[in-house]
Design an enzyme around this catalytic site. Structure first.
Site, mmCIF file in Angstrom:
data_model
loop_
_atom_site.group_PDB
_atom_site.id
_atom_site.type_symbol
_atom_site.label_atom_id
_atom_site.label_comp_id
_atom_site.label_asym_id
_atom_site.label_seq_id
_atom_site.Cartn_x
_atom_site.Cartn_y
_atom_site.Cartn_z
ATOM 1 N NE ARG A 118 -2.336 -1.939 3.220
ATOM 2 C CZ ARG A 118 -2.348 -3.262 3.407
ATOM 3 N NH1 ARG A 118 -3.019 -4.041 2.579
ATOM 4 N NH2 ARG A 118 -1.699 -3.810 4.409
ATOM 5 C CD GLU A 127 1.082 -11.385 16.426
ATOM 6 O OE1 GLU A 127 0.616 -10.777 15.441
ATOM 7 O OE2 GLU A 127 0.426 -11.655 17.445
HETATM 8 C C1 PRP Z 1 1.121 -4.157 6.634
HETATM 9 C C2 PRP Z 1 1.146 -2.652 6.447
HETATM 10 C C3 PRP Z 1 2.586 -2.305 6.699
HETATM 11 C C4 PRP Z 1 2.988 -3.315 7.752
HETATM 12 C C5 PRP Z 1 2.955 -2.692 9.112
HETATM 13 O O1 PRP Z 1 1.524 -4.789 5.452
HETATM 14 O O2 PRP Z 1 0.715 -2.268 5.148
HETATM 15 O O3 PRP Z 1 3.399 -2.454 5.544
HETATM 16 O O4 PRP Z 1 2.040 -4.394 7.686
HETATM 17 O O5 PRP Z 1 3.301 -3.623 10.112
HETATM 18 P P1 PRP Z 1 4.592 -3.485 11.011
HETATM 19 O O6 PRP Z 1 4.690 -2.045 11.457
HETATM 20 O O7 PRP Z 1 4.309 -4.410 12.157
HETATM 21 O O8 PRP Z 1 5.778 -3.916 10.225
HETATM 22 P P2 PRP Z 1 1.330 -6.367 5.230
HETATM 23 O O9 PRP Z 1 2.412 -7.102 5.934
HETATM 24 O O10 PRP Z 1 -0.081 -6.699 5.600
HETATM 25 O O11 PRP Z 1 1.632 -6.586 3.688
HETATM 26 P P3 PRP Z 1 0.824 -6.159 2.338
HETATM 27 O O12 PRP Z 1 1.130 -4.693 2.155
HETATM 28 O O13 PRP Z 1 1.449 -6.984 1.285
HETATM 29 O O14 PRP Z 1 -0.636 -6.431 2.559
HETATM 30 N N1 HPA Z 2 -4.185 -2.606 8.620
HETATM 31 C C1 HPA Z 2 -3.248 -2.710 7.663
HETATM 32 N N2 HPA Z 2 -2.077 -3.285 7.860
HETATM 33 C C2 HPA Z 2 -1.818 -3.766 9.083
HETATM 34 C C3 HPA Z 2 -2.741 -3.684 10.122
HETATM 35 C C4 HPA Z 2 -3.994 -3.069 9.891
HETATM 36 O O1 HPA Z 2 -4.841 -2.945 10.775
HETATM 37 N N3 HPA Z 2 -2.176 -4.241 11.227
HETATM 38 C C5 HPA Z 2 -0.938 -4.642 10.847
HETATM 39 N N4 HPA Z 2 -0.716 -4.364 9.567
#
Ligand code: PRP
Ligand code: HPA
Length: 181
Positions: free
Chosen positions: A65, A102
């Site tokens: 994102r 985690e």
């Molecule tokens: C989520 C979010 C951040 C990250 C935050 O991505 O978009 O990039 O987790 O978590 P953190 O601060 O604990 O590292 P996700 O791992 O869901 O991946 P995606 O963007 O591919 O959905």
């Molecule tokens: N939204 C998107 N990304 C995330 C979240 C959430 O609530 N928690 C950890 N990664």
């Protein structure tokens, strides 16, 4: 401006028990879907980083994102955009950084020619939870000699401690628009 922050908060959707039981997932897709809201969102970042003292040389976006936001912000600032991707997606030579989740670990990569030594970089994601993803991004950029001037995201989850860790231990200034418990 409190009203902009509240307006944005109202357009974030909370999905319970996704992707796992007990998680309250903060879904930013409604912010992107409505053109009026999307513009207010992007302008909140652009306004801050247009300031000559705050303007980066490069915007780096975190998979996935952070790509959506980072690319639009970079375009508006008239600077380049570079993607930090999950391992195995980038075709050219890369630097990589592994960090703890985690459960288990994750690895992110950056092309070795993405930034130059001395570049001042703005690092963008949608959300800060444990801070692991943003910290890994900062380390990658620093491996190439760049300086990360600030990390920015729409949402901070302060109770998870990531934003405090990034600022205190990681010495990374942060700019976020909406907090959720
Ligand atoms: C989520 C979010 C951040 C990250 C935050 O991505 O978009 O990039 O987790 O978590 P953190 O601060 O604990 O590292 P996700 O791992 O869901 O991946 P995606 O963007 O591919 O959905
Ligand atoms: N939204 C998107 N990304 C995330 C979240 C959430 O609530 N928690 C950890 N990664």
């Amino acid at each position: 401006t409190t009203s902009v922050n509240d307006y944005l908060r109202q357009h974030i959707r909370t999905v319970s028990d996704w992707p796992a039981p007990g998680v309250q997932f903060r879904d930013i897709t409604p912010l992107l879907q409505d053109p009026k809201v999307f513009r207010i969102l992007i302008d909140a970042f652009v306004h801050r980083y247009m300031d000559p003292d705050m303007r980066p040389d490069v915007v780096a976006g975190l998979d996935a994102r952070g790509f959506i936001l980072g690319a639009v912000i970079a375009y508006e600032l008239n600077v380049g955009f570079v993607p930090i991707r999950k391992k195995g997606k980038l075709p050219f030579t890369t630097v990589e950084e592994t960090y703890e989740l985690e459960y288990g670990s994750a690895t992110v990569e950056l092309h070795t020619d993405a930034v130059k030594p001395g570049d001042k970089v703005l690092l963008i994601d949608d959300l800060i939870a444990t801070g692991g993803t943003m910290m890994a991004g900062k380390k990658l950029l620093e491996k190439l000699g760049a300086t990360v001037m600030e990390g920015a995201a729409i949402v901070d989850l302060p109770e998870l401690g990531g934003s405090k860790l990034l600022q205190d231990t990681g010495k990374l200034p942060l700019f976020t628009l909406v907090d959720f418990e």
